[in-house]
Design a protein around this motif. Structure first.
Motif, PDB file in Angstrom:
ATOM      1  N   LEU A 159     -23.342 -38.356  84.283  1.00  0.00           N
ATOM      2  CA  LEU A 159     -23.857 -36.880  83.694  1.00  0.00           C
ATOM      3  C   LEU A 159     -25.553 -36.381  84.595  1.00  0.00           C
ATOM      4  O   LEU A 159     -24.963 -35.189  85.132  1.00  0.00           O
ATOM      5  CB  LEU A 159     -23.535 -36.218  82.751  1.00  0.00           C
ATOM      6  N   PRO A 160     -26.082 -37.598  84.434  1.00  0.00           N
ATOM      7  CA  PRO A 160     -27.819 -37.038  85.546  1.00  0.00           C
ATOM      8  C   PRO A 160     -27.606 -36.870  86.233  1.00  0.00           C
ATOM      9  O   PRO A 160     -28.532 -36.611  87.468  1.00  0.00           O
ATOM     10  CB  PRO A 160     -28.455 -38.356  84.875  1.00  0.00           C
ATOM     11  N   THR A 161     -26.275 -37.019  87.049  1.00  0.00           N
ATOM     12  CA  THR A 161     -26.032 -37.309  88.788  1.00  0.00           C
ATOM     13  C   THR A 161     -25.769 -35.477  89.140  1.00  0.00           C
ATOM     14  O   THR A 161     -26.279 -34.722  89.718  1.00  0.00           O
ATOM     15  CB  THR A 161     -24.952 -37.905  89.475  1.00  0.00           C
ATOM     16  N   ALA A 162     -25.582 -34.956  88.061  1.00  0.00           N
ATOM     17  CA  ALA A 162     -25.253 -33.050  88.140  1.00  0.00           C
ATOM     18  C   ALA A 162     -26.471 -32.645  87.940  1.00  0.00           C
ATOM     19  O   ALA A 162     -26.685 -31.205  88.219  1.00  0.00           O
ATOM     20  CB  ALA A 162     -24.505 -33.026  86.958  1.00  0.00           C
ATOM     21  N   CYS A 163     -27.755 -33.683  87.583  1.00  0.00           N
ATOM     22  CA  CYS A 163     -28.491 -32.758  87.134  1.00  0.00           C
ATOM     23  C   CYS A 163     -29.809 -32.181  88.373  1.00  0.00           C
ATOM     24  O   CYS A 163     -29.672 -33.264  89.219  1.00  0.00           O
ATOM     25  CB  CYS A 163     -29.746 -33.376  86.371  1.00  0.00           C
ATOM     26  N   SER A 164     -30.442 -30.643  88.298  1.00  0.00           N
ATOM     27  CA  SER A 164     -31.140 -30.862  89.288  1.00  0.00           C
ATOM     28  C   SER A 164     -32.134 -32.211  89.599  1.00  0.00           C
ATOM     29  O   SER A 164     -32.840 -31.624  88.270  1.00  0.00           O
ATOM     30  CB  SER A 164     -31.647 -29.745  89.830  1.00  0.00           C
ATOM     31  N   TYR A 165     -32.445 -32.277  90.470  1.00  0.00           N
ATOM     32  CA  TYR A 165     -33.735 -32.988  91.230  1.00  0.00           C
ATOM     33  C   TYR A 165     -35.151 -32.105  90.443  1.00  0.00           C
ATOM     34  O   TYR A 165     -36.465 -32.550  89.788  1.00  0.00           O
ATOM     35  CB  TYR A 165     -34.009 -33.214  92.187  1.00  0.00           C
ATOM     36  N   VAL A 166     -35.494 -30.951  90.727  1.00  0.00           N
ATOM     37  CA  VAL A 166     -36.297 -30.009  89.958  1.00  0.00           C
ATOM     38  C   VAL A 166     -36.296 -29.983  88.387  1.00  0.00           C
ATOM     39  O   VAL A 166     -37.607 -30.052  88.160  1.00  0.00           O
ATOM     40  CB  VAL A 166     -36.417 -28.698  90.442  1.00  0.00           C
ATOM     41  N   VAL A 167     -35.294 -29.772  87.890  1.00  0.00           N
ATOM     42  CA  VAL A 167     -35.186 -29.796  86.366  1.00  0.00           C
ATOM     43  C   VAL A 167     -35.631 -30.992  85.893  1.00  0.00           C
ATOM     44  O   VAL A 167     -36.658 -30.871  84.899  1.00  0.00           O
ATOM     45  CB  VAL A 167     -33.766 -29.204  86.164  1.00  0.00           C
ATOM     46  N   ALA A 168     -34.555 -31.954  86.477  1.00  0.00           N
ATOM     47  CA  ALA A 168     -35.694 -33.233  86.081  1.00  0.00           C
ATOM     48  C   ALA A 168     -37.252 -33.167  86.267  1.00  0.00           C
ATOM     49  O   ALA A 168     -37.230 -33.869  84.956  1.00  0.00           O
ATOM     50  CB  ALA A 168     -34.871 -34.227  86.771  1.00  0.00           C
ATOM     51  N   ALA A 169     -37.592 -33.527  87.259  1.00  0.00           N
ATOM     52  CA  ALA A 169     -39.288 -33.553  87.753  1.00  0.00           C
ATOM     53  C   ALA A 169     -39.625 -32.652  86.365  1.00  0.00           C
ATOM     54  O   ALA A 169     -40.747 -32.666  85.604  1.00  0.00           O
ATOM     55  CB  ALA A 169     -39.360 -33.644  88.594  1.00  0.00           C
ATOM     56  N   LEU A 170     -39.252 -31.780  86.106  1.00  0.00           N
ATOM     57  CA  LEU A 170     -40.329 -30.838  85.156  1.00  0.00           C
ATOM     58  C   LEU A 170     -39.525 -30.977  83.539  1.00  0.00           C
ATOM     59  O   LEU A 170     -40.333 -30.928  83.477  1.00  0.00           O
ATOM     60  CB  LEU A 170     -39.704 -28.912  85.372  1.00  0.00           C
ATOM     61  N   ILE A 171     -39.053 -31.470  83.436  1.00  0.00           N
ATOM     62  CA  ILE A 171     -38.456 -32.209  82.465  1.00  0.00           C
ATOM     63  C   ILE A 171     -39.423 -33.506  82.014  1.00  0.00           C
ATOM     64  O   ILE A 171     -39.988 -33.958  80.750  1.00  0.00           O
ATOM     65  CB  ILE A 171     -37.411 -32.904  82.281  1.00  0.00           C
ATOM     66  N   TRP A 172     -39.564 -34.130  83.139  1.00  0.00           N
ATOM     67  CA  TRP A 172     -39.825 -35.459  82.981  1.00  0.00           C
ATOM     68  C   TRP A 172     -41.790 -35.257  82.342  1.00  0.00           C
ATOM     69  O   TRP A 172     -42.448 -35.818  81.932  1.00  0.00           O
ATOM     70  CB  TRP A 172     -40.103 -36.756  84.137  1.00  0.00           C
ATOM     71  N   VAL A 211     -37.205 -41.201  86.432  1.00  0.00           N
ATOM     72  CA  VAL A 211     -36.847 -39.999  86.908  1.00  0.00           C
ATOM     73  C   VAL A 211     -35.851 -40.031  87.752  1.00  0.00           C
ATOM     74  O   VAL A 211     -34.768 -40.255  87.781  1.00  0.00           O
ATOM     75  CB  VAL A 211     -37.883 -38.844  87.545  1.00  0.00           C
ATOM     76  N   ARG A 212     -35.891 -40.431  89.399  1.00  0.00           N
ATOM     77  CA  ARG A 212     -35.285 -40.650  89.701  1.00  0.00           C
ATOM     78  C   ARG A 212     -34.137 -41.946  89.503  1.00  0.00           C
ATOM     79  O   ARG A 212     -33.049 -41.491  89.968  1.00  0.00           O
ATOM     80  CB  ARG A 212     -36.182 -41.751  92.065  1.00  0.00           C
ATOM     81  N   LEU A 213     -34.773 -42.679  89.455  1.00  0.00           N
ATOM     82  CA  LEU A 213     -33.590 -44.139  88.318  1.00  0.00           C
ATOM     83  C   LEU A 213     -32.330 -43.082  87.181  1.00  0.00           C
ATOM     84  O   LEU A 213     -31.558 -43.763  87.538  1.00  0.00           O
ATOM     85  CB  LEU A 213     -34.472 -45.054  87.567  1.00  0.00           C
ATOM     86  N   TRP A 214     -33.283 -42.576  86.714  1.00  0.00           N
ATOM     87  CA  TRP A 214     -32.960 -41.705  85.361  1.00  0.00           C
ATOM     88  C   TRP A 214     -31.324 -40.957  86.185  1.00  0.00           C
ATOM     89  O   TRP A 214     -29.870 -40.523  85.669  1.00  0.00           O
ATOM     90  CB  TRP A 214     -32.907 -40.659  84.971  1.00  0.00           C
ATOM     91  N   LEU A 215     -31.572 -40.141  87.524  1.00  0.00           N
ATOM     92  CA  LEU A 215     -31.143 -39.334  88.283  1.00  0.00           C
ATOM     93  C   LEU A 215     -29.505 -40.001  89.367  1.00  0.00           C
ATOM     94  O   LEU A 215     -28.407 -39.073  89.116  1.00  0.00           O
ATOM     95  CB  LEU A 215     -31.682 -38.248  89.303  1.00  0.00           C
ATOM     96  N   GLN A 216     -30.304 -41.244  89.789  1.00  0.00           N
ATOM     97  CA  GLN A 216     -29.104 -42.087  90.767  1.00  0.00           C
ATOM     98  C   GLN A 216     -28.482 -42.605  89.928  1.00  0.00           C
ATOM     99  O   GLN A 216     -27.013 -43.145  90.762  1.00  0.00           O
ATOM    100  CB  GLN A 216     -30.043 -41.634  92.312  1.00  0.00           C
ATOM    101  N   ALA A 217     -29.050 -43.406  89.451  1.00  0.00           N
ATOM    102  CA  ALA A 217     -27.663 -44.791  88.736  1.00  0.00           C
ATOM    103  C   ALA A 217     -26.934 -44.733  88.663  1.00  0.00           C
ATOM    104  O   ALA A 217     -25.802 -45.275  89.074  1.00  0.00           O
ATOM    105  CB  ALA A 217     -28.776 -45.744  87.472  1.00  0.00           C
TER     106      ALA A 217
END
Length: 334
Positions: free
Chosen positions: A144-157, A200-206
């Motif tokens: 599921l995190p793969t569908a999240c935007s990198y921008v949104v994830a970076a702002l959450i972090w 954040v990159r690990l969470w997004l692409q693993a």
């Protein structure tokens, strides 16, 4: 007799002309049928592929070609330059310490993110593959995190987990154990910002690479493990080392290649995590961030930025080919 002969000759000429016209019409109809294909399959093919091909050409290949064109001109504040400078932009970029430093940032980021993502995604795939129930649920949760935007994830972090010195989840947890609060993104000694960027990159692409490993694991025949058990192989590390990893060789090569290419293209997480109202700090600038400020900053030197983009594309191509040759991608298995 003369009249009959003339009429016959005229009729023969008309017949030949009619046959020629008929053969021309027939050949045209034949070409049309070949173009359409059996049951108009070719027309359906272009109906589905055509819009995508047009969009790919307009929004990918044309800008790429224009970027290469701009790299040979002095293009300040314009996309239609007239001052040809040859290879001067390339020489300037290769002699620019900031650009070379950005390539060093990429190498450091690659050294962190590639092995970490490889190990985590493989471990997730192994665990999910061994599940006997709710496998689809856990596969979806990790993907599921793969569908999240990198921008949104970076702002959450940045705003929720690693926010400031007194706030954020990370500093709250540290406070429970009596540890000092940490300015995760605003200090470079020690460089705690690498922890934020890598996680954040690990969470997004693993999850994405977990799916690739899962597909590879499901292609391994159970008979191999049964034969290994008969030969005395113990489950766990011994089986993983001598059966699973060799069978995942092609998948592992593809995963490593994709990880390196994606590391070259890192931009969103760096820019949204480290930049603020004062701009971007002088440290941790990957190539795309540096080229962004070169081409769209105060000087708007599109020629210099295009030259840097071409150099970066060539480096990615060379690195991909070298890795493919080194890992033997496409080579027949023994």
């Amino acid at each position: 007799m003369r009249g009959r002969g003339g009429a016959a000759a005229k009729g023969g000429q008309d017949g030949q002309a009619g046959e020629a016209g008929g053969s021309g019409q027939g050949s045209g109809a034949g070409r049309l049928r070949r173009f359409r294909g059996p049951q108009n399959r070719n027309l359906w093919f272009w109906a589905f592929v055509g819009p995508f091909a047009i969009g790919l050409a307009l929004f990918t290949y044309v800008p790429l070609a224009w970027s290469v064109y701009l790299s040979f001109f002095d293009a300040h504040n314009t996309v239609s330059p007239t001052d040809f400078v040859g290879l001067d932009n390339y020489v300037s970029m290769l002699g620019d310490h900031a650009f070379l430093s950005s390539l060093g940032t990429f190498l450091l980021f690659t050294a962190f993110i590639v092995p970490t993502t490889y190990v985590v995604s493989l471990a997730l795939a192994l665990m999910v593959n061994r599940l006997r129930f709710a496998q689809a649920f856990f596969r979806s949760v990790f993907f599921l995190p793969t569908a999240c935007s990198y921008v949104v994830a970076a702002l959450i972090w940045k705003l929720s987990i690693f926010n400031g010195v007194r706030f954020g989840l990370a500093n709250t947890v540290l406070g429970w154990f009596g540890a000092d609060q940490t300015a995760w993104l605003s200090t470079s000694d020690p460089p705690w910002y690498w922890l934020v960027i890598v996680t954040v990159r690990l969470w997004l692409q693993a999850g994405f690479y977990m799916i690739l490993f899962l597909a590879g694991l499901q292609r391994i025949s159970p008979r191999l493990y049964e034969a290994a058990a008969v030969d005395g192989a113990r489950p766990g590390w011994q089986t993983l080392r001598h059966i699973t990893l060799p069978q995942l060789r092609a998948t592992s090569v593809a995963v490593v290649l994709l990880l390196v290419i994606n590391a070259f293209q890192a931009f969103d997480e760096f820019y949204n995590l480290l930049s603020d109202a004062r701009g971007y700090p002088p440290y941790a600038r990957p190539p795309l961030v540096y080229l962004y400020y070169t081409a769209l900053g105060q000087e708007q030197n599109l020629g210099l930025g295009s030259a840097g983009a071409v150099i970066l594309a060539l480096i990615i191509a060379v690195a991909t080919v070298v890795q493919a040759r080194w890992f033997g991608l496409g080579r027949k298995e023994d």
